[in-house]
Motif scaffolding. Structure first.
Motif, short mmCIF file in Angstrom:
data_model
loop_
_atom_site.label_atom_id
_atom_site.label_comp_id
_atom_site.label_asym_id
_atom_site.label_seq_id
_atom_site.Cartn_x
_atom_site.Cartn_y
_atom_site.Cartn_z
N PHE A 1 0.93 -1.24 0.09
CA PHE A 1 -0.31 -0.36 -0.07
C PHE A 1 0.74 1.52 0.18
CE2 PHE A 1 -3.46 -3.27 1.92
CZ PHE A 1 -4.09 -2.81 1.24
N GLN A 2 1.95 1.37 0.87
CA GLN A 2 2.37 2.53 0.96
C GLN A 2 3.28 2.93 -0.45
OE1 GLN A 2 2.42 0.14 3.39
NE2 GLN A 2 1.94 0.61 5.47
N VAL B 1 1.20 4.13 -3.26
CA VAL B 1 1.56 5.68 -2.81
C VAL B 1 2.00 6.23 -3.38
CG1 VAL B 1 0.31 7.27 -1.63
CG2 VAL B 1 -0.53 4.71 -1.43
N ILE B 2 3.65 6.07 -3.09
CA ILE B 2 5.42 6.60 -3.07
C ILE B 2 5.56 6.78 -4.92
CG2 ILE B 2 7.53 6.30 -2.44
CD1 ILE B 2 6.72 5.21 0.36
N ALA C 1 -3.86 -1.34 -12.99
CA ALA C 1 -4.76 -1.57 -12.51
C ALA C 1 -5.25 -2.79 -11.86
CB ALA C 1 -5.42 -0.35 -11.97
N ALA C 2 -6.17 -3.51 -12.64
CA ALA C 2 -6.48 -4.94 -11.97
C ALA C 2 -5.92 -6.06 -12.37
CB ALA C 2 -7.93 -4.76 -13.73
N VAL D 1 -4.35 -6.71 -8.68
CA VAL D 1 -6.24 -7.67 -8.18
C VAL D 1 -5.45 -9.36 -9.09
CG1 VAL D 1 -8.08 -8.08 -7.70
CG2 VAL D 1 -7.38 -6.39 -7.58
N GLY E 1 1.52 -7.74 -5.67
CA GLY E 1 -0.14 -7.22 -6.18
C GLY E 1 -0.68 -6.51 -5.41
N VAL E 2 -0.33 -6.06 -4.36
CA VAL E 2 -1.70 -4.61 -3.74
C VAL E 2 -0.36 -3.38 -4.06
CG1 VAL E 2 -1.77 -3.71 -1.71
CG2 VAL E 2 -2.03 -6.08 -1.44
N THR F 1 -1.34 -1.91 -7.63
CA THR F 1 -2.91 -2.19 -8.19
C THR F 1 -2.71 -0.27 -7.20
OG1 THR F 1 -4.35 -3.93 -7.20
CG2 THR F 1 -5.49 -2.61 -6.43
N VAL F 2 -2.23 0.02 -6.06
CA VAL F 2 -2.85 1.11 -5.74
C VAL F 2 -1.96 2.51 -6.50
CG1 VAL F 2 -1.87 1.58 -3.32
CG2 VAL F 2 -2.83 0.00 -3.18
N VAL G 1 -4.16 2.96 -9.98
CA VAL G 1 -5.74 3.27 -9.38
C VAL G 1 -4.60 4.61 -8.75
CG1 VAL G 1 -7.20 3.64 -7.19
CG2 VAL G 1 -6.97 1.45 -8.96
N MET G 2 -4.01 4.92 -8.16
CA MET G 2 -3.61 6.30 -7.62
C MET G 2 -3.53 7.17 -9.03
SD MET G 2 -4.36 6.66 -4.25
CE MET G 2 -4.60 6.09 -3.38
N ALA H 1 -4.61 6.67 -12.04
CA ALA H 1 -5.58 7.02 -12.69
C ALA H 1 -6.40 8.11 -12.67
CB ALA H 1 -6.29 5.17 -13.09
#
Lengths: 169, 146
Positions: B37-38, B41-42, B72-73, B76, B118-119, B122-123, B126-127, B129
């Protein structure tokens, strides 16, 4: 104390650019608070998402609308009473919580200590947070990833859908 | 932001460093704080920074909209296929022992790295997009308006 000051400043200011910057600063200070409380993973996320990406998105939204907040005409007494009441109830609720770092708090007694003791034995990695997140609670994390994807898809569909309709007209 | 030379030079330097740090957080997540996740985002923040300073068209040359939305897909998919992989080899869904049955610890290790990858994918996308769909609607701002 710093958090309260920033929050009051953000409430009283009318210039939205300053308010967005203050909310970014608020996130950064709360990230520091998480570091002080040894929740480094949470602090990481708060600093990157709260202070970084969401500030940018708020700025992009502000660029679509106006820069200065309108004056509110309605009386503020009822909302003030409700906010104070909820605040008092929340503070009353924290009185029951165990002290920070107390060794007999429920978080230390049940599952938490089990995870702490078996994670290294099971998978040989020192970061227990990652161990729980990705292995013991793998299903939950899969769900969270799907939630992130769904949220992204929702935003993309909402915003680009509007644009397409406007082009057609 | 046509004439901000200092910003542009610093951005060009910083984007690489930010992505590198994101990759460190991604793949070192089982030893140090951080994880998918982190890191996602970075890395997304690096692209967003580039987009803010250099303009949306330039960042979309590097990372087209269609790529961000499709990738992004994929994240997952990587996560879920790791689970399906362990079903195929006769274990429970997302039981990483399947990856290396004779060394359960290694299996856990690889499994966690795959899942976090994978996480992270996606993150990140998605960010990016979401940023594209917000910034794509914004009329270009003059410097005066700020």
């Amino acid at each position: 104390m710093v958090l309260v000051t920033i929050a009051i400043m953000a409430l009283t200011l009318k210039h939205l650019f300053a308010v967005i910057m203050l909310s970014g600063a608020f996130s950064l200070v709360s990230a520091m608070l998480f570091v002080v409380m040894d929740a480094v993973d949470v602090a990481f996320t708060e600093a990157a998402v709260g202070a970084g990406v969401s500030t940018v998105l708020m700025l992009a939204t502000m660029a679509l609308t106006v820069r200065v907040q309108k004056e509110t005409k309605r009386p503020i007494i009822l909302p003030l009473v409700v906010v104070c009441l909820v605040g008092v109830l929340l503070i009353y609720g924290t009185l029951d919580m165990p002290n920070f770092g107390a060794f007999d708090s429920p978080a230390q007694l049940h599952l938490g200590s089990t995870y702490l003791s078996i994670t290294y034995k099971d998978m040989g990695i020192p970061n227990v947070v990652t161990g729980i997140l990705a292995s013991y609670r793998g299903y939950d994390t899969l769900g969270e990833t799907v939630v992130v994807l769904t949220a992204g898809l929702g935003v993309i569909l909402l915003l680009s859908g509007l644009k397409g309709r406007k082009d057609k007209e | 932001m046509k004439h901000h030379l200092i910003l542009k030079v610093i951005t060009k330097f910083m984007v690489g460093v930010i992505v590198l740090f994101g990759l460190y957080v991604q793949f070192h997540g089982d030893y140090s704080p951080g994880g998918g996740f982190q890191a996602g985002v970075i890395i997304a923040a690096a692209f967003i920074l580039y987009g803010i300073v250099m303009g949306l068209e330039n960042v979309q040359k590097v990372m087209p909209i269609w790529f961000a939305q499709k990738a992004a897909a994929v994240g997952v998919l990587v996560y879920a296929l790791t689970g399906v992989f362990s079903i195929i080899f006769g274990f429970e869904f997302l039981n990483y022992h399947a990856i290396s049955p004779e060394h359960p610890k290694h299996g856990q290790h690889y499994g966690i790295i795959l899942v976090e990858l994978g996480v992270g994918i996606t993150v990140t996308f998605v960010m990016i997009a979401i940023y594209y769909s917000f910034a794509g609607r914004t009329p270009r701002l003059d410097d005066k308006e700020w």
